[in-house]
Design a protein around this motif. Structure first.
Motif, PDB file in Angstrom:
ATOM      1  N   ALA A   1       0.643  -0.978   0.489  1.00 37.31           N
ATOM      2  CA  ALA A   1       0.080  -0.046   0.480  1.00 37.31           C
ATOM      3  C   ALA A   1       0.987   1.081  -0.024  1.00 37.31           C
ATOM      4  O   ALA A   1       0.474   2.394  -0.768  1.00 37.31           O
ATOM      5  N   GLU A   2       1.721   1.343   0.955  1.00 37.98           N
ATOM      6  CA  GLU A   2       3.108   2.614   0.921  1.00 37.98           C
ATOM      7  C   GLU A   2       3.128   2.523  -0.356  1.00 37.98           C
ATOM      8  O   GLU A   2       4.200   3.594  -1.471  1.00 37.98           O
ATOM      9  N   LEU A   3       3.683   1.379  -1.168  1.00 40.86           N
ATOM     10  CA  LEU A   3       4.164   1.600  -2.095  1.00 40.86           C
ATOM     11  C   LEU A   3       3.146   1.712  -3.553  1.00 40.86           C
ATOM     12  O   LEU A   3       3.803   3.136  -4.549  1.00 40.86           O
ATOM     13  N   ARG A   4       1.953   1.510  -3.449  1.00 41.51           N
ATOM     14  CA  ARG A   4       1.552   1.977  -4.302  1.00 41.51           C
ATOM     15  C   ARG A   4       1.109   3.417  -4.161  1.00 41.51           C
ATOM     16  O   ARG A   4       1.406   4.299  -5.151  1.00 41.51           O
ATOM     17  N   GLY A   5       1.065   3.891  -3.053  1.00 37.97           N
ATOM     18  CA  GLY A   5       0.919   5.538  -3.061  1.00 37.97           C
ATOM     19  C   GLY A   5       1.900   6.297  -3.231  1.00 37.97           C
ATOM     20  O   GLY A   5       2.263   7.952  -3.787  1.00 37.97           O
ATOM     21  N   TYR A   6       3.611   5.844  -3.074  1.00 38.41           N
ATOM     22  CA  TYR A   6       4.550   6.660  -3.271  1.00 38.41           C
ATOM     23  C   TYR A   6       4.555   6.275  -5.158  1.00 38.41           C
ATOM     24  O   TYR A   6       5.176   7.842  -6.014  1.00 38.41           O
ATOM     25  N   MET A   7       4.505   5.151  -5.748  1.00 38.91           N
ATOM     26  CA  MET A   7       4.276   5.391  -7.159  1.00 38.91           C
ATOM     27  C   MET A   7       3.194   6.392  -7.490  1.00 38.91           C
ATOM     28  O   MET A   7       3.624   7.021  -8.809  1.00 38.91           O
ATOM     29  N   ALA A   8       2.354   6.500  -6.896  1.00 36.46           N
ATOM     30  CA  ALA A   8       1.288   7.692  -7.212  1.00 36.46           C
ATOM     31  C   ALA A   8       1.448   8.408  -7.145  1.00 36.46           C
ATOM     32  O   ALA A   8       1.014   9.368  -8.580  1.00 36.46           O
TER      33      ALA A   8
END
Length: 111
Positions: free
Chosen positions: A46-53
């Motif tokens: 979830a953190e990685l998805r937010g960072y990528m977004a």
């Protein structure tokens, strides 16, 4: 602890290394350990998805700014100039800084 878990010395651990490391530290892996690891992995994803977004949004903004700047240079070239002032580049790209914002305010007050 990380160094102990990183069996192959790669600088990262995979699930297999984590399970083997837990087994070494406290015995056999139990169901609660796997569930706990699953929650940690879900949080990391979830953190990685937010960072990528966030990074994709910033990249798109930078691409837009560059396209505007290139358009400004092309327009300046058509007008016989090879340069853009900082203020004009700020105006074209939509990126403002304090210096150009102050210059614009001074220019507006003079008018």
């Amino acid at each position: 602890l990380f160094t102990t878990l990183d069996i192959d010395g790669s600088g990262s651990i995979d699930v297999e290394e984590l399970c083997k490391g837990i087994a070494k530290l406290r015995g056999d892996t139990c169901r609660s350990d796997i569930i706990g690891i699953n929650f940690l992995v879900q949080d990391a994803r979830a953190e990685l998805r937010g960072y990528m977004a966030t990074m994709l949004r910033r990249l798109a903004q930078q691409e837009e700014y560059l396209e505007r700047a290139v358009g400004g240079f092309m327009e300046a070239k058509r007008q016989g100039s090879r340069k853009l002032s900082e203020r004009r580049l700020s105006r074209i790209s939509g990126i403002s800084n304090q210096k150009s914002a102050n210059a614009d305010a001074s220019e507006d007050n003079a008018a």
